[in-house]
Design a protein around this motif. Sequence first.
Motif, PDB file in Angstrom:
ATOM      1  N   VAL A  51       8.715  17.164   0.651  1.00 12.32           N
ATOM      2  CA  VAL A  51       7.756  16.402   1.449  1.00 12.32           C
ATOM      3  C   VAL A  51       6.362  16.740   0.929  1.00 12.32           C
ATOM      4  O   VAL A  51       6.174  17.765   0.260  1.00 12.32           O
ATOM      5  N   PHE A  52       5.389  15.893   1.239  1.00 12.05           N
ATOM      6  CA  PHE A  52       4.040  16.058   0.687  1.00 12.05           C
ATOM      7  C   PHE A  52       3.468  17.433   1.001  1.00 12.05           C
ATOM      8  O   PHE A  52       3.507  17.894   2.139  1.00 12.05           O
ATOM      9  N   GLY A  53       2.944  18.075  -0.025  1.00 18.38           N
ATOM     10  CA  GLY A  53       2.239  19.342   0.160  1.00 18.38           C
ATOM     11  C   GLY A  53       3.138  20.565   0.154  1.00 18.38           C
ATOM     12  O   GLY A  53       2.650  21.682   0.208  1.00 18.38           O
ATOM     13  N   TYR A  54       4.448  20.368   0.112  1.00 23.61           N
ATOM     14  CA  TYR A  54       5.371  21.499   0.183  1.00 23.61           C
ATOM     15  C   TYR A  54       6.191  21.590  -1.106  1.00 23.61           C
ATOM     16  O   TYR A  54       6.611  20.562  -1.650  1.00 23.61           O
TER      17      TYR A  54
ATOM     18  N   ASP B 187       7.539  23.680  11.703  1.00 18.43           N
ATOM     19  CA  ASP B 187       7.160  23.698  10.296  1.00 18.43           C
ATOM     20  C   ASP B 187       8.390  24.037   9.456  1.00 18.43           C
ATOM     21  O   ASP B 187       9.326  24.684   9.950  1.00 18.43           O
ATOM     22  N   LEU B 188       8.357  23.631   8.205  1.00 21.06           N
ATOM     23  CA  LEU B 188       9.481  23.952   7.330  1.00 21.06           C
ATOM     24  C   LEU B 188       9.545  25.449   7.033  1.00 21.06           C
ATOM     25  O   LEU B 188       8.523  26.125   7.029  1.00 21.06           O
ATOM     26  N   GLY B 189      10.721  25.931   6.762  1.00 19.21           N
ATOM     27  CA  GLY B 189      10.902  27.335   6.386  1.00 19.21           C
ATOM     28  C   GLY B 189      10.950  27.479   4.880  1.00 19.21           C
ATOM     29  O   GLY B 189      10.632  26.552   4.136  1.00 19.21           O
ATOM     30  N   GLY B 190      11.382  28.654   4.434  1.00 19.85           N
ATOM     31  CA  GLY B 190      11.353  28.941   2.996  1.00 19.85           C
ATOM     32  C   GLY B 190      12.678  28.641   2.321  1.00 19.85           C
ATOM     33  O   GLY B 190      13.737  28.666   2.932  1.00 19.85           O
ATOM     34  N   ALA B 191      12.577  28.315   1.037  1.00 13.31           N
ATOM     35  CA  ALA B 191      13.769  28.149   0.198  1.00 13.31           C
ATOM     36  C   ALA B 191      13.340  28.483  -1.224  1.00 13.31           C
ATOM     37  O   ALA B 191      12.158  28.394  -1.555  1.00 13.31           O
ATOM     38  N   GLY B 192      14.281  28.887  -2.055  1.00  8.15           N
ATOM     39  CA  GLY B 192      13.947  29.201  -3.447  1.00  8.15           C
ATOM     40  C   GLY B 192      13.219  30.538  -3.563  1.00  8.15           C
ATOM     41  O   GLY B 192      13.225  31.360  -2.633  1.00  8.15           O
TER      42      GLY B 192
ATOM     43  N   ASN C 281       0.892  34.524   5.696  1.00  9.35           N
ATOM     44  CA  ASN C 281       1.467  34.451   4.340  1.00  9.35           C
ATOM     45  C   ASN C 281       2.207  33.137   4.101  1.00  9.35           C
ATOM     46  O   ASN C 281       3.061  33.052   3.228  1.00  9.35           O
ATOM     47  N   LEU C 282       1.860  32.127   4.898  1.00 11.49           N
ATOM     48  CA  LEU C 282       2.596  30.854   4.833  1.00 11.49           C
ATOM     49  C   LEU C 282       2.554  30.199   3.454  1.00 11.49           C
ATOM     50  O   LEU C 282       3.493  29.519   3.057  1.00 11.49           O
ATOM     51  N   ASP C 283       1.442  30.422   2.753  1.00 10.49           N
ATOM     52  CA  ASP C 283       1.311  29.791   1.432  1.00 10.49           C
ATOM     53  C   ASP C 283       2.455  30.201   0.515  1.00 10.49           C
ATOM     54  O   ASP C 283       2.962  29.384  -0.252  1.00 10.49           O
ATOM     55  N   ASP C 284       2.872  31.465   0.628  1.00  6.52           N
ATOM     56  CA  ASP C 284       3.968  31.939  -0.213  1.00  6.52           C
ATOM     57  C   ASP C 284       5.308  31.376   0.232  1.00  6.52           C
ATOM     58  O   ASP C 284       6.297  31.479  -0.490  1.00  6.52           O
TER      59      ASP C 284
END
Length: 435
Positions: free
Chosen positions: A62-65, A157-162, A195-198
């Motif tokens: 999605v845009f921005g992620y 908000d979306l969580g982390g992957a990868g 630390n959301l950017d990471d």
Amino acid sequence: MSTRIPRDTPMLDQLESGPWPSFVAGLKRLAKDNDMMVDLLGQLETSYETRKGYWKGGTVGVFGYGGGIIPRFTELKDENGKPLFPEAAEFHTLRVQPPAGMHYTSDLLRKLCDVWVDNGGSGLIAFHGQSGDIMFQGVSSENVQAVFNGLNEIGFDLGGAGPALRTSMSCVGSARCEMSCFDEARALRTVINNNLDDMHRPSLPYKFKFKFSGCPNDCVNAIQRSDMATIGTWRDNIRVDEKLVQDYYRVHGMHDLYNDVVGRCPTKAVTVVVSDQVAANPHLSVAQLGDGNALCIDNKNCVRCMHCLNVIPGGLLPGKDRGVSILVGGKGVLKIGATMGSVIIPFMKLETDEDFAKLNELARNILDFFAENALDHERTGEMIERIGLANFLEGMNIPVDPNMISQPRSNPYFRSDDWDEQAAKWVEHKQQKAA
Ligand code: SF4
């Protein structure tokens, strides 16, 4: 009503025959008016028949992620390259961060379901996946953005992957648990929000997880399953509610008290003594049992295993001088084997704004050190194993402390190697560096 004709699913049907609720029953219920689920059942049955998985990855976002969506495209195609189960040909998953402690209102749960179904989702939701996320499973590429927008509008908000900071977990916490030793939800939100950017733009060598458990029961498995574990503990005496201890004693008697509490303390810190022989000792927690005996806990020898507190809930409680221990490097299975986190901060208070700022700074430093020093596909525990804990601590600017243990000592405290010479060299090295 679904319009697709379902294929027979004899193998999946078998999974409904056991005594436990089956996910197949849920899928079939959804399939009554959902073509995507009809085709999902078809693809799943084919997988069971052939013993092969037919999902492949790809790039969906999605845009921005840069992460948060797990792409799934079907590989089951006919001779013309057309999907055999076209309605489930794209079955992507959105990983969505749950609220800290996984507290929901029923209204919010309804809203989540509405957003999911109204925007083209399959209706299938997992609360929660292994990663801790709410898993919205089954959406086509063209609808991913709409679902994300809808979830975002109701505050998710979306969580982390990868190779990124992953979705965090905290236990249910002080809202529902008397063992809680700090504000887990605040700690989680402080560290993750900073630390959301990471999390949204994967740029780390590999995944990194923070987890927060309110007490040493460690209900979110932080010690085994996170790169940085924050676990609540206390440093004064176990508190005693004498009436509740007596209630336990009245119901269970001396036999159970001995076998379930006294005998199971790993450090023999719990004893039952005759009341008038209880020693005057500031490190002793004492509960009179009402029959001339007393339950005594020698707090100097307690290793906070939580067993006695769990067996006599409310009767024995964590002390009042509470805080957290911080451990790094845990992971279920690593290339070096399963690893528990090592203690790097034996105790710190976590109450004031400054305490939370300190925790946040430590988390950021560990993340930065990991980003700069880990090899590709290497978790924090493996990195520490490779470079040595002493070097990691030096990088973190944390003084070495004898409480930094990787496991409780099980051998006599006697060394016949050249440990003392090595220690002297280390001190000399530190002094030279400081000079
Ligand atoms: Fe023993 Fe402490 Fe564990 Fe209680 S919490 S069983 S006193 S080690």
